[in-house]
Structure formats: C-alpha cells, structure tokens
Write a protein that holds these residues in place. Structure first.
Motif, PDB file in Angstrom:
ATOM      1  N   ASP A 245       5.582   0.448  25.525  1.00 14.04           N
ATOM      2  CA  ASP A 245       6.241  -0.174  24.373  1.00 14.04           C
ATOM      3  C   ASP A 245       7.533   0.588  24.127  1.00 14.04           C
ATOM      4  O   ASP A 245       7.512   1.732  23.673  1.00 14.04           O
TER       5      ASP A 245
ATOM      6  N   THR B  33      12.021   0.195  18.656  1.00 12.90           N
ATOM      7  CA  THR B  33      13.256   0.689  18.064  1.00 12.90           C
ATOM      8  C   THR B  33      13.248   2.214  17.937  1.00 12.90           C
ATOM      9  O   THR B  33      14.188   2.885  18.360  1.00 12.90           O
ATOM     10  N   GLN B  34      12.152   2.734  17.404  1.00 12.85           N
ATOM     11  CA  GLN B  34      12.135   4.164  17.091  1.00 12.85           C
ATOM     12  C   GLN B  34      11.636   5.054  18.219  1.00 12.85           C
ATOM     13  O   GLN B  34      11.883   6.254  18.213  1.00 12.85           O
TER      14      GLN B  34
ATOM     15  N   THR C 286       9.153  -0.909  12.276  1.00 15.38           N
ATOM     16  CA  THR C 286      10.555  -0.830  11.876  1.00 15.38           C
ATOM     17  C   THR C 286      10.959  -2.203  11.332  1.00 15.38           C
ATOM     18  O   THR C 286      11.527  -2.325  10.252  1.00 15.38           O
ATOM     19  N   SER C 287      10.606  -3.248  12.106  1.00 14.09           N
ATOM     20  CA  SER C 287      10.745  -4.607  11.572  1.00 14.09           C
ATOM     21  C   SER C 287       9.402  -5.021  10.998  1.00 14.09           C
ATOM     22  O   SER C 287       8.354  -4.524  11.406  1.00 14.09           O
TER      23      SER C 287
ATOM     24  N   THR D  57       8.652  -0.756   7.091  1.00 12.26           N
ATOM     25  CA  THR D  57       8.070   0.568   6.808  1.00 12.26           C
ATOM     26  C   THR D  57       9.135   1.613   6.470  1.00 12.26           C
ATOM     27  O   THR D  57       8.910   2.471   5.620  1.00 12.26           O
ATOM     28  N   GLN D  58      10.290   1.516   7.127  1.00 11.83           N
ATOM     29  CA  GLN D  58      11.312   2.551   6.880  1.00 11.83           C
ATOM     30  C   GLN D  58      11.916   2.419   5.484  1.00 11.83           C
ATOM     31  O   GLN D  58      12.280   3.423   4.879  1.00 11.83           O
TER      32      GLN D  58
ATOM     33  N   GLY E 103       0.773  -2.670  13.725  1.00 14.72           N
ATOM     34  CA  GLY E 103       1.997  -1.873  13.567  1.00 14.72           C
ATOM     35  C   GLY E 103       1.666  -0.570  12.838  1.00 14.72           C
ATOM     36  O   GLY E 103       0.586  -0.415  12.255  1.00 14.72           O
ATOM     37  N   GLY E 104       2.601   0.347  12.842  1.00 19.80           N
ATOM     38  CA  GLY E 104       2.372   1.668  12.239  1.00 19.80           C
ATOM     39  C   GLY E 104       1.903   1.588  10.797  1.00 19.80           C
ATOM     40  O   GLY E 104       1.026   2.344  10.360  1.00 19.80           O
TER      41      GLY E 104
END
Ligand SMILES: Nc1ncnc2c1ncn2[C@@H]1O[C@H](COP(=O)(O)OP(=O)(O)O)[C@@H](O)[C@H]1O
Ligand SMILES: O=C(CO)[C@@H](O)[C@H](O)COP(=O)(O)O
Length: 470
Positions: free
Chosen positions: A11, A14-15, A250-251, A289-290, A382-383
């Motif tokens: 994966d 983005t981060q 991130t998204s 999340t950010q 997701g996170g």
C-alpha cells in the motif's frame, strides 16, 4: 507437507508505504514493513516519486519475506500526476490527489464539456483531485516542465514500472484520471488537455510483468497489475455489490462495489471502476483523520478525549474540500458558548468530518443502482477505524450497525490478494473471502443523532459565502 506459498501486497498511500507478506493458503500475515513519505505543506501537496520507491523497498524488506515471495502487487494513492522525462526520471515532484491548486482547471473542464457529458463519458465530473485537472494545471503554470514530459503515470503505475519495466496501469486506478472510459482512453478529452495518448500506460488486468534485477524482490517474481488504494481495499475486503465501506485515513472515503456503472452529474459521487469488472461509486473528503488530529493538537488533548454535549459545529475544511466541492474553503468553528468545553470542540471536529462522508453514503449506493438499507452493516476501515472516538461517532451519526474488520491494512491485503490470484488462478476477491479478511467486531446500531446531523447541515449553506474563491 507442501512448501509455504508467500505473496507480498503493498500500500503506497499518502503518508506511508506499508507491505504485508501473506501466506497464500491461509491468509496469515507473516511479516509487515513500513516507511513514511514526506508530503509538502503550504501551497499544494506534492511528493517525490523516487521517495515512494525507496519507501517501498524498505517496507518490502521489512516483511522479512522479500526473497521468498512468489508474487507481488501495489495499491497506490489515486489520481496523483507523475511526470517522467525521456530517461524515465521524474520531471518534478508528483502533484497529489489533495492538491487543490487545479480547482480552476477542473471547473473549466465542466464549463467546456458540461457536467452531464463528462459524467456520461468518464463516469465522473472531475474535481481538482483528478489527474486531467493536474495535467492542465502543469501545462498552464509550468510549461517548461510540461514540455519535458515523455510519460504520464499514476503513483501505483510508477511503482509497478520501477519493479517490472512495464508501462502499465489497471482499470480501477485509470478511472480516476478523468480521461479513461470503459472503451479506452478518451482521445477527444486528451486532445483538449494537450496530452498525447502515447505518453500513457497500457491498461492491463492480472499479470503486469515480472520483477527485473536491482530491487528488493527476486528477479522473475510475478507482479500483478495493482490498482488504486480504494479499489485495493474493496478487493481486500472481498465485498459484494451493495455493501458500504467507509475508510478513515488521510482521505475519508465512502464507497460500494456496484454492478451498474455510476454517472453522477452532480459530481458528489465519482464513478470509478473497480479492479475486476464492476464499478466503485465513491465519495471522498480531503479532510479526515489529519484534520481531527490537528484540532486535538491545537486543543492540547489526546485524540480520544472527547466530551458529549454543546452546540459547536466544526466544518473541518483545513485543506479546502472536495465533498462538498469547496476547494477554497478553510476550517470553520461556529456555535461557541461560555460553557463549551474543549472535549466538546474535539467531538464537533469528529462530527463535522464524519457528517460530510455519511451525507454522501446514500448517494453512493444509489449511484451504483442499489437501494440504501440502514440495516446493512457499514464496514469501517483505515487508520481511524482503530480509534474509539471515531467508531462511536460513525455509529451515532449513521445509525447503522458498524463492522470493524480485525485486519488493519486492507489496501495491502487487497494487493496481496491480487498477487495470490496470480499464484492460484482464483479471482482476487475470492482469495480475500477465503482469507476471511472482512471478519471482525460487529457494533450494534445506536439511535441516529439527527439533531447533530441537521445542525451541521444547516451551518454549511450559511457559511458557504466564506468559502468561495477570494
Ligand atoms: N488508534 C488510532 N486511533 C485513531 N486514529 C488513528 C489511530 N491510528 C492511526 N490513526 C489515524 O489514521 C491515520 C492514518 O490512516 P491510514 O489509513 O493509515 O492513512 P493513509 O490514508 O495514508 O493510508 C492517521 O492520520 C491517524 O490520525
Ligand atoms: O483521492 C482519493 C480517492 O478518490 C483518495 O482516497 C486517495 O486515493 C488517497 O488515499 P489515502 O492516502 O487517504 O489512502
């Protein structure tokens, strides 16, 4: 006993890059590696593609199974514009999906062709996120750089090409460019954007090629086509049409696999293709999340330290926003009182972020020809899905049962399933279902907090004049 068969799924989001080594027969995760990416701040969002390749190598080596892997595949952040020169080197940093500088180019496309026509042809009305808008931005703002471009790639294409030497992409990720149609690349749109189709990769499914010498994997290892990260997560869950997925990373994304091709002229729902032969109607927010973590940091609180009550509304558009399509927006706090607590403000940030996504859920299902059924569990990944405050917010604002899969890295698992399919001959989604990747904790529905949803919905139109271009 037959020897263990191992694949690696990657994966490249983005981060960070994350890689999983997975046992093909059992789905057991045998090893995991990761490495962070640097994303520019200030005007625009950019990353150096060479850095993704270095991070991929570190992550793959971190699995401890690089040499044994029989096949590999890459899921990548969607839409990013990677430009290569005649030697295959990046001309400049990649323009990422969350770079809103291309909003004007997206608007000019809609004005030129009409939103209905673009949705009919490509499935989507492009926003600033789409690759076509980024390419037009580059031509307008950096003509000298654009003139040096010999090849245009998406992030996952670039990495597949670094592994194999093959210039290929897949239908899922290609559907986020704004120039892909089910019949092939749209040559009229490409001509209008002054992009030569010869600069684009071939669209393949299944095998993309084999690993060439010089990387972290053994030469000759099979490489699957890969796909965009949301398509990979859908594969990794093995979801069937009509099951909604909400991803907090991130998204923020909300999507469902569908049999019908989505064509939403309002632009709320992007009509992506999935990585197989179906579709993936999807709505995406830039702030997820950010944005919440940033507000927790400003308040000096742990991200879990939320408190109920109060009437504060946070519209968390720190990076501008895509759903709703307000690229020039900024974050907004409204409804502050003397007795508002810091914990309530943090909860309002979760609520504002979640409401934007959940507000598009029924649109996503309908765009794919499905009737929304509030009794069907929402798969939460997701996170952010690891956090209690996120889980409780989604339960309270959706009113749905929420299923949190035990597996954390579903994009990497989806890529691993693509790789395993090359080894076993199964379909990738069948592999995921055999691995049981969607199994997890089922959280009962909570009564829907309609008051909060309505308060947020009522604030947005009143604030909108603040969010238009200066
Ligand atoms: N335990 C946790 N609780 C809440 N949020 C978390 C937790 N762990 C990670 N996160 C959030 O997840 C985000 C990363 O999510 P991820 O899906 O890995 O991102 P990406 O979109 O880059 O793939 C971080 O920004 C962080 O805010
Ligand atoms: O632009 C979209 C979907 O259209 C994003 O979902 C990107 O694909 C980035 O994903 P993450 O890095 O947040 O996973």
């Amino acid at each position: 006993m037959s020897p263990q068969r191992v694949v690696i799924g990657i994966d490249s989001s983005t981060q960070s890059s994350k890689a999983l080594a997975v046992d093909v027969d059992t789905g057991a995760i045998l090893g995991e590696g990761r490495a962070a990416h640097v994303v520019s701040s200030g005007a625009g969002r950019q990353s150096d593609p060479e850095q993704w390749w270095q991070a991929l190598c570190v992550a793959v080596e971190g699995t401890g199974h690089a040499a044994a892997a029989q096949a590999v595949s890459v899921g990548g952040q969607q839409h990013g514009l990677v430009t290569l020169d005649a030697d295959g080197a990046p001309v400049r940093p990649a323009l990422l999906w969350n770079d809103v500088r291309s909003a004007g180019q997206a608007a000019s496309l809609a004005a030129k062709y009409g939103a209905d026509e673009l949705a009919r042809r490509t499935g989507s009305v492009p926003t600033a996120a789409f690759t076509i808008a980024k390419w037009m931005w580059l031509r307008e703002h950096e003509p000298a750089a654009a003139a040096r471009v010999a090849a245009v790639r998406l992030p996952h294409d670039y990495l597949t090409e670094r592994l194999t030497g093959e210039a290929v992409t897949d239908r899922g990720d290609a559907s986020g460019t704004g120039w892909w149609t089910p019949e092939g690349y749209d040559t009229e749109l490409l001509r209008g954007a002054e992009l030569d189709p010869a600069m684009l990769p071939r669209v393949v499914s299944g095998l993309a090629g084999t690993v060439r010498a010089g990387g972290p994997l053994a030469e000759g290892t099979k490489v699957a086509s890969g796909t965009g990260d949301n398509m990979a997560a859908a594969l990794g869950l093995g979801v069937r049409p009509g099951t909604p997925v909400l991803s907090l990373g991130t998204s923020g994304t909300v999507y469902a696999v569908s049999r019908a091709r989505p064509q939403d002229p309002t632009g709320i729902v992007a009509g992506f293709a999935d990585a197989l032969g179906n579709w993936l109607p999807l709505a995406c927010t830039l702030n997820c999340t950010q944005a919440v973590d940033k507000i927790a940091e400003l308040l000096g609180r742990d991200r879990e330290a939320v408190e109920p009550g109060g009437e504060a509304v946070v519209l968390p558009f720190l990076d501008g926003e895509r759903t709703p399509n307000l690229p020039h927006a900024a974050g907004l706090l409204y409804g502050l009182r003397h007795d508002t607590t810091a914990g309530q403000l943090l909860q309002a940030a979760y609520d504002g972020t979640a409401a934007a996504l959940l507000g598009a859920l029924d649109d996503v299902l309908r765009a794919g020809g499905e009737q929304p059924d509030p009794d069907v569990p929402l798969l939460l990944i997701g996170g952010g899905a690891r956090g209690t405050a996120w889980r409780e917010t989604i339960r309270r604002l959706s009113g749905r049962p929420v299923l949190v899969p035990a597996a954390a890295e579903l994009v990497a698992l989806g890529a691993a399933a693509q790789a395993a399919a090359l080894v076993t001959g199964e379909a990738p989604d069948e592999v995921s279902r055999r691995w049981g990747t969607a199994q997890g904790e089922l959280l009962d529905p909570l009564p829907r907090d309609v008051e909060t949803v309505e308060r947020i919905a009522a604030t947005l139109p009143r604030a909108e004049p603040l969010f238009t271009a200066p």
